[in-house]
Write a protein that holds these residues in place. Structure first.
Motif, short mmCIF file in Angstrom:
data_model
loop_
_atom_site.label_atom_id
_atom_site.label_comp_id
_atom_site.label_asym_id
_atom_site.label_seq_id
_atom_site.Cartn_x
_atom_site.Cartn_y
_atom_site.Cartn_z
N PHE A 7 48.47 33.24 54.06
CA PHE A 7 48.41 32.08 53.17
C PHE A 7 49.58 32.15 52.20
CE2 PHE A 7 46.01 35.56 51.43
CZ PHE A 7 46.39 35.62 50.11
N THR A 8 49.85 31.03 51.57
CA THR A 8 50.86 30.96 50.53
C THR A 8 50.15 30.61 49.23
OG1 THR A 8 52.55 30.27 52.10
CG2 THR A 8 52.98 29.79 49.78
N VAL A 9 50.56 31.27 48.15
CA VAL A 9 49.90 31.03 46.86
C VAL A 9 50.93 31.08 45.74
CG1 VAL A 9 49.28 33.47 46.53
CG2 VAL A 9 47.94 31.70 45.39
N LYS A 10 50.69 30.28 44.72
CA LYS A 10 51.46 30.36 43.48
C LYS A 10 50.52 29.98 42.34
CE LYS A 10 53.40 25.72 43.08
NZ LYS A 10 54.61 24.96 42.83
N ALA A 11 50.91 30.32 41.12
CA ALA A 11 50.09 30.01 39.95
C ALA A 11 50.99 29.49 38.83
CB ALA A 11 49.35 31.27 39.49
N ASP A 12 50.37 28.88 37.84
CA ASP A 12 51.15 28.36 36.72
C ASP A 12 51.57 29.48 35.75
OD1 ASP A 12 48.62 28.80 35.66
OD2 ASP A 12 48.56 26.92 34.54
N ARG A 13 51.03 30.68 35.96
CA ARG A 13 51.43 31.86 35.20
C ARG A 13 51.07 33.07 36.05
NH1 ARG A 13 47.45 34.71 32.74
NH2 ARG A 13 45.37 33.85 32.79
N PRO A 14 51.73 34.22 35.87
CA PRO A 14 51.38 35.39 36.66
C PRO A 14 49.91 35.78 36.44
CG PRO A 14 53.47 35.73 35.54
CD PRO A 14 52.87 34.46 34.97
N VAL A 15 49.22 36.09 37.53
CA VAL A 15 47.80 36.42 37.45
C VAL A 15 47.43 37.28 38.66
CG1 VAL A 15 47.05 34.33 38.69
CG2 VAL A 15 45.50 35.40 37.06
N ASP A 16 46.46 38.17 38.46
CA ASP A 16 45.92 38.96 39.57
C ASP A 16 44.77 38.20 40.22
OD1 ASP A 16 47.67 41.07 39.17
OD2 ASP A 16 46.31 42.12 37.83
N MET A 17 44.68 38.31 41.54
CA MET A 17 43.62 37.63 42.28
C MET A 17 43.12 38.57 43.36
SD MET A 17 43.80 33.93 44.24
CE MET A 17 45.01 34.38 45.45
N THR A 18 41.81 38.59 43.58
CA THR A 18 41.23 39.39 44.64
C THR A 18 41.01 38.50 45.87
OG1 THR A 18 40.11 40.82 43.05
CG2 THR A 18 39.27 40.84 45.30
N VAL A 19 41.41 39.02 47.03
CA VAL A 19 41.21 38.33 48.31
C VAL A 19 40.21 39.18 49.08
CG1 VAL A 19 42.30 37.50 50.41
CG2 VAL A 19 43.59 37.51 48.26
N GLU A 20 39.12 38.54 49.55
CA GLU A 20 38.05 39.30 50.19
C GLU A 20 37.44 38.50 51.33
OE1 GLU A 20 34.10 41.80 48.83
OE2 GLU A 20 34.71 40.12 47.59
N LEU B 68 37.95 43.47 54.32
CA LEU B 68 39.15 43.13 53.55
C LEU B 68 38.75 42.87 52.11
CD1 LEU B 68 42.17 42.36 53.26
CD2 LEU B 68 41.51 40.03 53.82
N LYS B 69 39.33 43.63 51.21
CA LYS B 69 39.20 43.37 49.78
C LYS B 69 40.47 43.92 49.15
CE LYS B 69 36.31 43.58 45.71
NZ LYS B 69 35.01 43.98 45.17
N ARG B 70 41.29 43.02 48.66
CA ARG B 70 42.60 43.43 48.15
C ARG B 70 42.97 42.61 46.93
NH1 ARG B 70 48.02 43.80 51.29
NH2 ARG B 70 49.40 44.34 49.59
N GLN B 71 43.47 43.28 45.92
CA GLN B 71 43.96 42.59 44.73
C GLN B 71 45.45 42.35 44.91
OE1 GLN B 71 42.60 44.07 41.01
NE2 GLN B 71 44.26 43.13 39.88
N ILE B 72 45.87 41.11 44.66
CA ILE B 72 47.29 40.76 44.79
C ILE B 72 47.78 40.19 43.46
CG2 ILE B 72 47.10 40.32 47.27
CD1 ILE B 72 47.23 37.29 46.63
N ALA B 73 49.08 40.30 43.26
CA ALA B 73 49.71 39.75 42.06
C ALA B 73 50.32 38.40 42.44
CB ALA B 73 50.80 40.69 41.55
N VAL B 74 49.78 37.35 41.85
CA VAL B 74 50.25 35.99 42.13
C VAL B 74 51.30 35.62 41.08
CG1 VAL B 74 49.58 33.58 42.39
CG2 VAL B 74 48.00 35.39 43.10
N SER B 75 52.44 35.14 41.56
CA SER B 75 53.53 34.77 40.65
C SER B 75 53.65 33.24 40.55
CB SER B 75 54.85 35.37 41.13
OG SER B 75 55.32 34.66 42.25
N THR B 76 54.61 32.80 39.80
CA THR B 76 54.83 31.36 39.64
C THR B 76 55.66 30.78 40.79
OG1 THR B 76 56.76 31.79 38.25
CG2 THR B 76 54.64 31.46 37.13
#
Length: 102
Positions: free
Chosen positions: A23-36, A49-57
């Motif tokens: 998948f492709t992801v972006k955020a309006d500010r840097p944020v951590d997100m868990t994908v599970e 699958l359970k992984r924390q990713i750093a989402v950037s702008t």
């Protein structure tokens, strides 16, 4: 306490089968997100699958592989921001079965 998450249903998963989530992801500010990946019904247990990713702008494509720990008729892919507040954009979602190494 609120937690923000988005879930997408998945087809049946087979125990010990390898899968790939892209998948492709972006955020309006840097944020951590868990994908599970979990069961799509109570008790919603994790399936490998359970992984924390750093989402950037900037839009970033992620590819996450996992081996299903259990067979289920329906799974779900969950994107969880926890208590973080951010506007996220998810796109180009793909879920595929991948061949196991010989």
């Amino acid at each position: 306490i609120w937690q923000v998450n988005v879930a997408r249903p998945l087809p049946a998963l087979r125990s010990q089968q390898r899968y790939r989530v892209t998948f492709t992801v972006k955020a309006d500010r840097p944020v951590d997100m868990t994908v599970e990946v979990t069961q799509n019904e109570p008790p919603y247990k994790g399936l490998g699958l359970k992984r924390q990713i750093a989402v950037s702008t900037e839009p970033t494509e992620w590819t996450l592989d996992f081996i299903a720990e259990k067979s289920v008729d329906w799974g779900r892919l969950r994107f969880d921001l926890g208590k973080a507040i951010a506007r996220i954009e998810l796109s180009s979602f793909r879920f595929t079965e991948i061949a196991s190494p010989p």
